[in-house]
Design an enzyme around this catalytic site. Structure first.
Site, PDB file in Angstrom:
ATOM      1  CG  ASP A 149      -9.289   2.540  -0.467  1.00 18.16           C
ATOM      2  OD1 ASP A 149      -8.766   1.456  -0.772  1.00 18.16           O
ATOM      3  OD2 ASP A 149      -8.693   3.435   0.155  1.00 18.16           O
ATOM      4  CG  ASP A 160      -2.272   0.649   0.933  1.00 17.91           C
ATOM      5  OD1 ASP A 160      -2.359   1.425  -0.047  1.00 17.91           O
ATOM      6  OD2 ASP A 160      -3.240   0.400   1.677  1.00 17.91           O
TER       7      ASP A 160
END
Length: 719
Positions: free
Chosen positions: A532, A463
């Site tokens: 997301d 990430d």
């Protein structure tokens, strides 16, 4: 026999050279396209053609010259935006490039590399234009190298990867932009006289607002099947700039490369500056062919293990967030096993002791297991997962640090931050300075130490949750304006080391969602996280946007509780990519659990067609109340169609037939609707019936979706 001979010579380091060009022409060809350059009388090199391949190769040498400079320079006679601008040691701000020589070599089966050497006759500066032509996919990659032998560094103020010249009556640009949770939204605009620029200054999350990908329709608006189209995307994980400039005679110039804003590059004598590759493809059969070209290229070259398999997984994030312990996790292992996925992914929150990672404000950078949450360590979880016949994966964010961490206390000099300014936090974190080789080594060992201690780890989610601000390197001797370029190259060095030691390890590319999705990074990753936002209706639009350049095998799509869509709709959207789950299985009732298990079973039956088949977008969510697309197997023996009802109309029924593509007109296909729950009827009335490919492509089938947030998946099997 030819392939065996080629591989033998290539193993000996003896490449094939193509037939020499003639008459000052350089022809770069793929199966269906041609790109042609010509040396003019003054020695300058011009691009004179890019488009459909000419059937007679000799015809390339009849093309008239002088369209536009192949790599235009600043400071002499060029009147438009230059591809390169530099200042010499004596202060001269000009560069003049003339043709010197070129080579064309077959560097791999179906891949031809062309290198064109240009130089300045007055200064010891050389610029090489590099091209790789991928014959079967009709994709060309172009990049540039710059070197010099002046006594001191020269300064590069502009340094595009490519300058593509196009001539048409009009131009329509389709580009992709958005924000967190709204990535890859399409927008169309007509290009008129002047210049339009798409750019990014975010560095680590460079693609959060703008994507370095575009489509240009020539001579009128194109469709999925009709029209002349050029598609392009920059293989770079940092700041980028795309310029589209229409001149006074309606000629279009496309400049693609790194964003030079604040990044003038000081190039030392004897060193080489290399730009990232600009990938482009031409189609005279609409936008759909552009996508299929990029997907084929990506599976072969652009994504790690593009022809391999992928894991289905359960992620704990939405089930626990930061609040978990060993008991909660092992209970989720049981849920994952019951669900039927291949792998369990442990997300954020497992690390940090002095500063426990109990929220996103502490612990980042301290990559030791949190003893309160995981007293037996990651190795215990790996073994517990294996005992349930599950693989285990883990989340990392190696490029970042929280100020509230031991790493920050020990090495504040490793952080990108301005002197004499307050630190600027985004998500309560800062960025580590990957221009520093010591920091590169640290980031590499985050992965290597984790894998060395726990070799059973089968998956990593990498990430990157913030962009670079207050850009300044504290590494002694750094040239500050080189930071934006050197950071990304430092990242690639780390990723290259990881792949040298762990060549097959599946790793997801994530950046707070889709903030970093490009073919500079993807060769190191098996998949990417598009957004997301996992709300299924919004994901239809997001996945639609990414589908223009990125294949479904690389597109992670998880079933979550985000939004209000029915479970079947969420499952169908996720099955159109790389299926995964990020929900709480215990919240599912018996009927919902059975539907998830059914989805996993049916997905495994169709996944090869979804991952490797040719994509055909049938109805756009931007134009219709039903969005639909399909994947057709290369041998045309199977196809999978996805249909989603996303908007309400005044009329409650939809009568329009959806015409399928990519089938064999002479074959008969049995239609089977998937995700039909036990005891319920199929939505689509064609379920169980047989049609010819000709009928399905010319007449088509109705979706029979009469309610918002309904979905249908049809599997076609040839008889």
């Amino acid at each position: 026999m030819k392939k065996i001979l080629f591989l033998f010579l290539l193993a000996l380091g003896i490449p094939f050279a193509t037939i020499a060009q003639k008459g000052g022409y350089i022809v770069i060809k793929t199966a269906h396209t041609g790109l042609v350059f010509h040396e003019e009388k003054d020695g300058s090199l011009h691009q004179i053609y890019y488009g459909q391949a000419l059937k007679n190769p000799a015809d390339y040498y009849l093309l008239p010259g002088t369209r536009d400079e192949a790599y235009p320079t600043f400071g002499t006679k060029y009147l438009f935006t230059p591809a390169i601008r530099t200042v010499h040691n004596d202060g001269n701000p000009s560069l003049a490039l003339v043709y010197k020589s070129h080579q064309q070599l077959l560097v791999a089966p179906g891949v031809e590399e062309t290198t064109i050497h240009l130089h300045d006759p007055k200064y010891p500066v050389e610029v090489d234009l590099h091209f790789k032509a991928y014959l079967s996919s009709d994709v060309i990659a172009q990049w540039v190298t710059v070197s010099h032998h002046e006594k001191k560094p020269i300064v590069l103020y502009q340094y595009a990867s490519a300058a593509l010249s196009v001539s048409a009556s009009n131009y329509t640009l389709e580009h992709f932009h958005g924000d967190w949770a709204a990535e890859m939204q399409m927008e169309s605009t007509n290009l008129t006289a002047g210049k339009k620029t798409l750019s990014s200054q975010l560095e680590t999350r460079a693609h959060m607002y703008q994507s370095p990908s575009f489509l240009i329709s020539l001579n009128g608006t194109s469709t999925e099947e009709y029209g002349d189209v050029i598609g392009g995307t920059l293989a770079w994980s940092g700041n980028f700039k795309l310029d589209f400039e229409v001149d006074e005679i309606n000629q279009l110039r496309i400049l693609a490369g790194m964003n030079e804003l604040g990044a003038e590059y000081h190039l030392l004598p004897g060193k080489t500056f290399t730009t990232p590759a600009f990938l482009f493809s031409y189609s005279n059969e609409g936008k759909g062919l552009i996508s299929r070209n990029f997907h084929k290229w990506a599976r072969d070259y652009g994504v790690l293990n593009g022809h391999g398999s992928r894991y289905t997984l359960l992620n704990n994030w939405e089930a626990t967030y930061f609040d978990f312990n060993e008991e909660k996790l092992t209970n989720l292992f049981d849920d994952a096993k019951q669900l039927g996925v291949d792998l369990f992914l442990l997300d954020d929150g497992w690390f940090g002791n002095k500063y426990p990672r109990n929220n996103d404000r502490a612990g980042l950078g301290d990559w030791q297991e949190n003893k309160a949450k995981l007293p037996h360590g990651i190795g215990y979880l790996v073994k517990e997962a294996a005992a349930r016949d599950l693989k285990f994966g883990i989340w990392l964010e190696p490029e970042m640090v929280n100020p509230k961490s031991e790493l920050y206390e020990k090495h504040p000099e490793w952080i990108i931050k301005l002197p004499n300014r307050e630190e600027h936090y985004y998500r309560s974190q800062l960025v580590l300075d990957l221009t520093n080789p010591t920091v590169q080594d640290f980031v590499y060992h985050i992965v290597d130490d984790m894998m060395s201690k726990n070799p059973g780890i089968a998956y990593i989610k990498w990430d990157c949750n913030r962009m670079v601000t207050n850009a300044y390197s504290q590494f002694e001797g750094n040239q500050q304006s080189n930071l934006y370029v050197d950071y990304v190259n430092g990242l690639y060095k780390v990723l290259d080391r990881v792949r040298q030691k762990y060549p097959e390890l599946p790793i997801m590319l994530c950046s707070g969602g889709g903030g970093r999705v490009d073919y500079g990074a993807l060769p190191y990753f098996t998949e990417f996280w598009p957004s997301d936002n996992t709300g299924a209706t919004e994901r239809v639009f997001i996945q639609w946007g990414y589908s223009y350049f990125f294949p479904s095998i690389a597109t992670s799509a998880h079933v979550t509780e985000w939004g209000d869509a029915p479970l079947k709709f969420r499952l169908a959207v996720s099955m159109a990519g790389r299926l995964g789950f990020d929900l709480v299985p215990k919240k599912l009732n018996a009927e919902e659990l059975a539907l998830c298990q059914q989805a996993l079973h049916e997905y495994k039956a169709i996944q090869q067609t979804v991952w490797q088949g040719d994509l055909y977008r049938l109805q756009s969510p931007y134009d219709h109340n039903v969005a639909s697309w399909m994947y057709a197997a290369n041998d045309k023996a199977e196809a999978v169609i996805f249909m989603f009802r996303i908007k309400k109309l005044f009329d409650s029924k939809i009568a329009e037939n959806i015409k399928f593509k990519g089938l064999d007109p002479g074959k008969k296909y049995l239609v089977k609707e998937l995700l039909v729950q036990q005891g319920q009827k199929a939505i689509n009335k064609a379920n169980g019936k047989t049609y010819s490919g000709d009928y399905l492509m010319k007449v088509g089938l109705p979706s029979n979706l009469n309610k918002v947030q309904q979905a249908v998946i049809l599997q076609l099997k040839s008889l």
